[in-house]
Scaffold this active site. Structure first.
Site, PDB file in Angstrom:
ATOM      1  N   ASP A   1      61.121   2.242  -6.183  1.00 40.33           N
ATOM      2  CA  ASP A   1      60.030   3.078  -5.673  1.00 40.33           C
ATOM      3  C   ASP A   1      58.878   2.175  -5.251  1.00 40.33           C
ATOM      4  OD1 ASP A   1      58.325   5.429  -5.178  1.00 40.33           O
ATOM      5  OD2 ASP A   1      59.845   6.475  -6.351  1.00 40.33           O
TER       6      ASP A   1
ATOM      7  N   HIS B   1      58.939   5.480   0.054  1.00 41.80           N
ATOM      8  CA  HIS B   1      58.951   4.961  -1.336  1.00 41.80           C
ATOM      9  C   HIS B   1      59.513   3.538  -1.397  1.00 41.80           C
ATOM     10  CE1 HIS B   1      57.451   8.528  -3.361  1.00 41.80           C
ATOM     11  NE2 HIS B   1      58.272   9.283  -2.641  1.00 41.80           N
TER      12      HIS B   1
ATOM     13  N   GLU C   1      59.637  12.359   0.994  1.00 41.34           N
ATOM     14  CA  GLU C   1      58.249  11.938   1.142  1.00 41.34           C
ATOM     15  C   GLU C   1      58.097  10.665   1.977  1.00 41.34           C
ATOM     16  OE1 GLU C   1      56.346  13.808  -2.898  1.00 41.34           O
ATOM     17  OE2 GLU C   1      57.331  11.873  -3.126  1.00 41.34           O
TER      18      GLU C   1
HETATM   19  C1  ACM Z   1      60.573  14.010  -5.408  1.00 42.86           C
HETATM   20  O1  ACM Z   1      60.130  14.602  -6.419  1.00 42.86           O
HETATM   21  N1  ACM Z   1      59.766  13.326  -4.613  1.00 42.86           N
HETATM   22  C2  ACM Z   1      61.975  14.064  -5.071  1.00 42.86           C
END
Ligand code: ACM
Length: 542
Positions: free
Chosen positions: A204, A277, A340
């Site tokens: 991440d 991420h 995201e």
């Molecule tokens: C997530 O909670 N961004 C998959």
């Protein structure tokens, strides 16, 4: 003395002397005591009488097992913990206390088993070693450790199989990582409650946690952040603690986890989250971004505009990483994230815009679809299947991609209508990083409320789907993000007892679900968690 059902029940309790709860159970509900099993078996019938073990407990295994030693060692552990008598494996012909039978005709579902406890012995039958394993986990709960050495267990017959074939928990080891011993303990506990999938979030913005030999700076640079935000940036927190944080799992350690999980009939699905991420990777390899950088491993929580650029270098990187990841993790699924990923940088990037024109794509979301379809083709060429968060639908996911629905259930509903397989893990019922109550005394957690009862009320198959669409819902998963969970104890506090509620949702028949019965069965499990030194949230904590 007249033996009506009610007196018989009382006598059974007295004679067996085992720790027994009185859940409401089928038609026997008001009379027969049933053991406190979680998740509730698909079918359980109490018979009369009790089984008492011999002074030496003998067990036998019949059938062609590929890993006889593993099953023998679990049987040994369960029997020893239950009665503290010497336990020994017997030849198939002797009278035995427990007989494990592997037989092809013992059940159509690969995880099913039957468990019969009678006065003269216990028999677990299954068509697979996984079925025998689950049967032993059920026996472990019936023959509760801590009961008297001479205690018997009630005669009964269980015929059991899971409602869903995917029963998962996700652990985020990127925001905070956990020692291997803690992950192994979590796998042990997952096995007890019949979870079969451990989704391991390994990368991440705030840290890259898996060694990739072709890209050594992922270990030396991407795994370390120089400090961490104190508090919740969503509430305006900006101060940092000034303490470097990091670490990573070597490939040997990751293989150790895979083997440990496999021995417990749990698959490990690795997640390499892309194209968003990815700031930790960009800190080491800034050439993978659309802008020159430099980048620092993220020190706060949230979503970054800096994501992978869809360049040839990026695809070489992604394929190089996935090559090594697939060599470590033999799982059917490889999780490629997809959540995201803001389009900001791609809107400004000449390279990204050229691809949009060249490929005739509608916009940057379609470009993400194109990006992930390329990754999917690579993964598929290696005989694996991708799974991704529900955003992968926005750009047009490959039909063979499985969708993990997290922003509610709608992503999953849309996906099954398009013919995708789906795992439901909506924030509303399955985000185990959410607070367990509104009390101020809760440890740091994400603000929305997810009490135990709401997890228990999770229904992975929404109304309004056809039978064919419903069949595409493989199951569900609880997600545990660790922004605010620094220690294994913090993780356990969020997982327990909520993961037990989830276990029942995912294993037990829908019509058997019963909140009051669950609450009656829970204390026996909490006592067991106490014995195992698991830190769970006490019932009714304020
Ligand atoms: C997530 O909670 N961004 C998959």
């Amino acid at each position: 003395m007249r033996f009506d059902r009610r007196t018989l029940s009382a006598v059974l309790l007295a004679v067996c002397g085992a720790a027994i709860a009185m859940p409401v159970f089928a038609e026997e509900a008001s009379t027969a005591p049933a053991p406190a099993i979680i998740p509730l078996p698909a079918s359980l019938e109490m018979d009369g009488g009790c089984f008492h073990p011999g002074k030496v407990v003998h067990f036998a295994i019949t059938g062609k097992l590929t890993d006889r030693r593993a099953i023998a060692s679990l049987a040994h552990e369960v029997l020893r913990d239950a009665w503290h008598h010497p336990v020994t494996i017997a030849s198939a012909r002797e009278r035995v206390d427990l007989r494990l039978v592997l037989a092809a005709d013992a059940g159509a579902n690969p995880e099913s088993y039957t468990l019969r406890i009678a006065r003269d012995g216990i028999v677990i039958r299954a068509a697979t070693e996984t079925g025998l394993f689950h049967g032993l986990q059920t026996l472990r709960q019936i023959a509760a450790p801590g009961s008297d050495a001479g205690a018997g267990i009630p005669a009964l017959h269980i015929s059991d199989q899971p409602r869903f074939r995917y029963r998962g928990l996700m652990l985020d080891s990127a925001r905070h990582m956990q020692p291997l011993a803690a992950i192994k303990q979590q796998l042990d506990l997952m096995a007890r409650y019949k979870f079969n999938t451990f989704h391991w979030h390994l990368t991440d913005d705030q840290g890259w946690r898996i060694e990739i030999k072709r890209y050594p700076k992922l270990a030396s640079i991407s795994s370390m952040r120089k400090e961490t935000v104190i508090g919740n940036p969503d509430n305006g927190a900006t101060a940092r603690d000034g303490i470097p944080y990091g670490g990573y799992y070597t490939q040997a350690q990751a293989r150790e986890i895979v083997a440990y999980a496999r021995a417990r009939h749990i698959d490990v699905i690795p997640e390499i989250d892309m194209p968003g991420h990815m700031v930790a990777a960009l800190a080491a390899y800034p050439e993978l971004a659309c802008t020159p950088g430099p980048f620092d491993v993220y020190t706060t929580w949230g979503v970054s505009d800096d994501i992978l650029c869809p360049s040839p270098q990026t695809f070489a990187f992604v394929e190089g990483v996935l090559d090594e990841v697939m060599a470590i993790f033999p799982s059917h699924y490889i999780h490629v994230g997809g959540d995201e990923a803001p389009t900001t940088r791609w809107i400004q990037s000449a390279l990204a815009q050229d691809i949009i024109r060249r490929e005739g794509l509608k916009d940057e979301h379609a470009l993400q679809g194109w990006f992930l379809r390329r990754v999917e083709a690579f993964v598929r060429a290696h005989g694996r299947t991708i799974i991704g968060w529900d955003e992968i639908l926005e750009g047009g996911a490959s039909p063979t991609a499985t969708v993990m629905s997290w922003r509610g259930m709608q992503g999953g509903i849309d996906a099954v209508r398009l013919g995708h397989d789906v795992v439901m893990s909506p924030t509303s019922h399955a985000y185990l990083d959410y607070c367990q109550s509104k009390a101020r005394s809760e440890p740091p957690c994400i603000g929305n409320d997810l009490p135990l009862r709401k997890v228990y009320e999770f229904e992975p198959v929404p109304d309004g789907l056809t039978a064919e669409q419903s069949a595409h819902i493989l199951g569900g998963q609880g997600n545990l993000w660790t922004e605010y969970l620094k220690t294994p104890q913090d993780v356990q506090y969020m997982l327990f007892p909520r993961s037990l509620a989830l276990a029942e949702v995912l294993w037990s028949p829908k019509q058997a679900r019963d909140w009051n019965g669950f609450l009656l069965r829970l204390p026996a499990q909490l006592a067991e968690l106490d014995r195992l030194h698991v830190k769970y949230r006490p019932l009714g904590a304020q």
